[in-house]
Design an enzyme around this catalytic site. Structure first.
Site, PDB file in Angstrom:
ATOM      1  N   THR A  26      35.295 -21.624   4.796  1.00 51.17           N
ATOM      2  CA  THR A  26      35.057 -22.225   6.109  1.00 51.17           C
ATOM      3  C   THR A  26      34.780 -23.706   5.941  1.00 51.17           C
ATOM      4  O   THR A  26      33.935 -24.094   5.134  1.00 51.17           O
ATOM      5  CB  THR A  26      33.865 -21.504   6.768  1.00 51.17           C
ATOM      6  N   HIS A 175      37.871  -9.866   6.794  1.00 52.51           N
ATOM      7  CA  HIS A 175      36.594 -10.301   6.221  1.00 52.51           C
ATOM      8  C   HIS A 175      35.534  -9.252   6.557  1.00 52.51           C
ATOM      9  O   HIS A 175      34.957  -9.255   7.641  1.00 52.51           O
ATOM     10  CB  HIS A 175      36.213 -11.657   6.811  1.00 52.51           C
ATOM     11  N   ASN A 178      29.860 -10.600   3.544  1.00 52.18           N
ATOM     12  CA  ASN A 178      28.997 -11.745   3.865  1.00 52.18           C
ATOM     13  C   ASN A 178      28.286 -11.690   5.216  1.00 52.18           C
ATOM     14  O   ASN A 178      27.981 -12.729   5.802  1.00 52.18           O
ATOM     15  CB  ASN A 178      29.797 -13.056   3.764  1.00 52.18           C
ATOM     16  N   TYR A 180      29.177 -10.604   8.303  1.00 56.38           N
ATOM     17  CA  TYR A 180      29.860 -10.768   9.596  1.00 56.38           C
ATOM     18  C   TYR A 180      30.157  -9.406  10.232  1.00 56.38           C
ATOM     19  O   TYR A 180      29.742  -8.376   9.724  1.00 56.38           O
ATOM     20  CB  TYR A 180      31.100 -11.650   9.413  1.00 56.38           C
ATOM     21  N   ASN A 235      23.342 -13.799   5.086  1.00 58.99           N
ATOM     22  CA  ASN A 235      23.185 -13.542   6.516  1.00 58.99           C
ATOM     23  C   ASN A 235      22.262 -12.361   6.808  1.00 58.99           C
ATOM     24  O   ASN A 235      22.536 -11.535   7.683  1.00 58.99           O
ATOM     25  CB  ASN A 235      24.549 -13.367   7.203  1.00 58.99           C
TER      26      ASN A 235
HETATM   27  C1  LIG Z   1      32.198 -24.256   1.761  1.00 58.46           C
HETATM   28  C2  LIG Z   1      32.311 -22.773   1.585  1.00 58.46           C
HETATM   29  C3  LIG Z   1      32.774 -21.990   2.642  1.00 58.46           C
HETATM   30  C4  LIG Z   1      32.962 -20.616   2.485  1.00 58.46           C
HETATM   31  N1  LIG Z   1      33.491 -19.883   3.522  1.00 58.46           N
HETATM   32  C5  LIG Z   1      33.850 -18.584   3.325  1.00 58.46           C
HETATM   33  C6  LIG Z   1      34.601 -17.871   4.303  1.00 58.46           C
HETATM   34  O1  LIG Z   1      34.991 -18.395   5.362  1.00 58.46           O
HETATM   35  N2  LIG Z   1      34.928 -16.583   4.041  1.00 58.46           N
HETATM   36  C7  LIG Z   1      34.549 -15.973   2.871  1.00 58.46           C
HETATM   37  O2  LIG Z   1      34.878 -14.801   2.664  1.00 58.46           O
HETATM   38  N3  LIG Z   1      33.844 -16.626   1.923  1.00 58.46           N
HETATM   39  C8  LIG Z   1      33.505 -17.920   2.104  1.00 58.46           C
HETATM   40  N4  LIG Z   1      32.876 -18.616   1.096  1.00 58.46           N
HETATM   41  C9  LIG Z   1      32.626 -17.962  -0.193  1.00 58.46           C
HETATM   42  C10 LIG Z   1      33.765 -18.259  -1.182  1.00 58.46           C
HETATM   43  O3  LIG Z   1      34.968 -17.633  -0.763  1.00 58.46           O
HETATM   44  C11 LIG Z   1      33.434 -17.780  -2.611  1.00 58.46           C
HETATM   45  O4  LIG Z   1      33.202 -16.394  -2.585  1.00 58.46           O
HETATM   46  C12 LIG Z   1      32.218 -18.500  -3.187  1.00 58.46           C
HETATM   47  O5  LIG Z   1      32.349 -19.900  -3.033  1.00 58.46           O
HETATM   48  C13 LIG Z   1      32.010 -18.195  -4.679  1.00 58.46           C
HETATM   49  O6  LIG Z   1      33.137 -18.572  -5.419  1.00 58.46           O
HETATM   50  P1  LIG Z   1      33.128 -19.923  -6.332  1.00 58.46           P
HETATM   51  O7  LIG Z   1      32.004 -19.756  -7.320  1.00 58.46           O
HETATM   52  O8  LIG Z   1      34.463 -19.927  -6.996  1.00 58.46           O
HETATM   53  O9  LIG Z   1      32.903 -21.076  -5.407  1.00 58.46           O
HETATM   54  C14 LIG Z   1      32.643 -19.985   1.250  1.00 58.46           C
HETATM   55  C15 LIG Z   1      32.153 -20.782   0.198  1.00 58.46           C
HETATM   56  C16 LIG Z   1      32.010 -22.148   0.344  1.00 58.46           C
HETATM   57  C17 LIG Z   1      31.532 -22.963  -0.838  1.00 58.46           C
END
Ligand SMILES: Cc1cc2nc3c(=O)[nH]c(=O)nc-3n(C[C@H](O)[C@H](O)[C@H](O)COP(=O)(O)O)c2cc1C
Length: 358
Positions: A26, A175, A178, A180, A235
């Site tokens: 997001t 989704h 997390n 939702y 959440n």
């Molecule tokens: C800025 C940001 C926005 C995110 N938005 C979503 C989202 O919209 N949907 C989702 O399933 N996970 C979301 N996540 C979680 C990421 O998909 C991912 O699971 C998380 O960053 C851990 O992976 P990483 O260590 O590679 O960053 C978001 C993470 C970040 C950093």
């Protein structure tokens, strides 16, 4: 070290140019909940991924809980997503749209006129929701969904899936992680219903399984994936005793529906509880199609887990956010740009399209 990561992978009817997935993120740049040129540039820059999963995108006006997140329910939104699919395809990647209905994680100030903060039960989340109009606000008590609301929401997911395909997307990701709406049905702290959608896991899983089945019927099971967060607490979703059994049940049922992929969230690198290896292994065993692992990966651990057969694809979030050319950097063992937390969710190009490629 071998090199599985940078080789192609067959995902149902499509071929991915490598085993690297850009995690859904997001970014709150969709002013008016409609995609725009800035988003076309952002996704286009990252088209060296095998698969891009978009930011959470709402199938319903009721699911736009955060400011500036995109939707996929109107004609204008559907048309505005099309150039994003085109830009990503032109760069060689495939793209699935993540369908995110925020449910109780929202605020009336973020929703369009007439939309409602809905959830399985009238249980407010602890904490606050940011609003552009009045800053952070306590999470509201959501309206418990009626039987008609549940049916409407299901139809919204189906129409959203159809819209994503019409916009040129390769598929959708539900989704169900997390905290939702879909997870709000799964978890006992947010689902206090006494009808067929609440109580035992067979009932708490019903909504997500019906949505999965209906979207598979609408666009084909090869085009539907799902994201789950066993042991996730984001959440205000506390751990509970039957969690492992519940997620094993869900996995079995999703496998039976034949969804294209299962995508497991692990936010332990962000301070969340560890997802036990046993849980991931159970899901690997029970789900026979593609398994995507995510959370805190670097190139070495990605290659290691692929080689060990723990999953089929590796999804990466923050490193992809900060490095538009991540696959090439990983391949060359090149240094990485650091992600700037302060601009994760702010409008505009800063911290969005201005991370340099090498
Ligand atoms: C800025 C940001 C926005 C995110 N938005 C979503 C989202 O919209 N949907 C989702 O399933 N996970 C979301 N996540 C979680 C990421 O998909 C991912 O699971 C998380 O960053 C851990 O992976 P990483 O260590 O590679 O960053 C978001 C993470 C970040 C950093």
């Amino acid at each position: 070290m071998g090199d599985i990561l940078h080789t192609p992978y067959r995902l149902g009817g499509i071929e991915l140019q490598n085993h690297l997935v850009m995690s859904p993120m997001t970014r709150n740049r969709a002013i008016g909940n409609i995609p725009n040129d800035l988003m076309v540039a952002y996704y286009g820059q990252r088209a060296s991924a095998g698969l891009i999963v978009t930011e959470g995108t709402s199938p319903s006006p009721n699911g736009l809980g955060y400011p500036r997140i995109p939707g996929i329910f109107s004609e204008a939104q559907t048309q505005a997503w099309a150039p994003i699919a085109d830009a990503v395809h032109a760069g060689g990647a495939k793209i699935f749209m993540q369908l995110m209905h925020t449910g109780r994680i929202g605020h009336a100030l973020n929703l369009p006129a007439g939309a409602r903060v809905l959830a399985p039960s009238a249980v407010a989340a602890a904490g606050e929701m940011y609003t552009d109009a009045e800053g952070p606000q306590p999470h509201p008590v959501p309206t418990a969904m009626s039987a008609a609301d549940i049916e409407d929401a299901k139809q919204e997911y189906v129409q959203a899936a159809r819209n994503a395909i019409a916009a040129g997307f390769d598929g959708i990701e539900l989704h169900a992680a997390n905290g939702y709406l879909l997870e709000q049905f799964i978890r006992p702290n947010t689902n206090l219903r006494t009808d067929a959608y609440g109580g035992a896991i067979e009932n708490r899983a019903r909504f997500v399984l019906e949505v999965a089945a209906a979207t598979c019927d609408a666009i084909g099971r090869d085009r539907v994936g799902i994201r789950l967060s066993p042991f996730g607490v984001f959440n205000d979703m506390p751990l509970y005793d039957a969690m492992e059994a519940d997620y094993a049940y869900l996995t079995e049922k999703l496998d039976a529906l034949g969804l294209m992929y299962l995508h497991i969230v692990d936010h332990s690198s962000m301070g969340a509880p560890v997802v036990p290896d046993g849980m991931k292994a159970t899901m690997r065993r029970l789900f026979r199609r593609t398994l995507i692992l995510s959370g805190g990966y670097d190139a070495a651990r990605a290659e290691q887990d692929l080689a060990a057969g723990k999953g089929d694809l590796i999804a990466v979030g923050r490193p992809f956010l900060a490095n538009p050319d991540l696959p090439a950097r990983w391949k060359a063992s090149a240094p990485l740009n650091e992600a700037d937390f302060d601009t994760f969710y702010t409008p505009g190009e800063k911290g969005y399209t201005d991370y340099p490629a090498r």
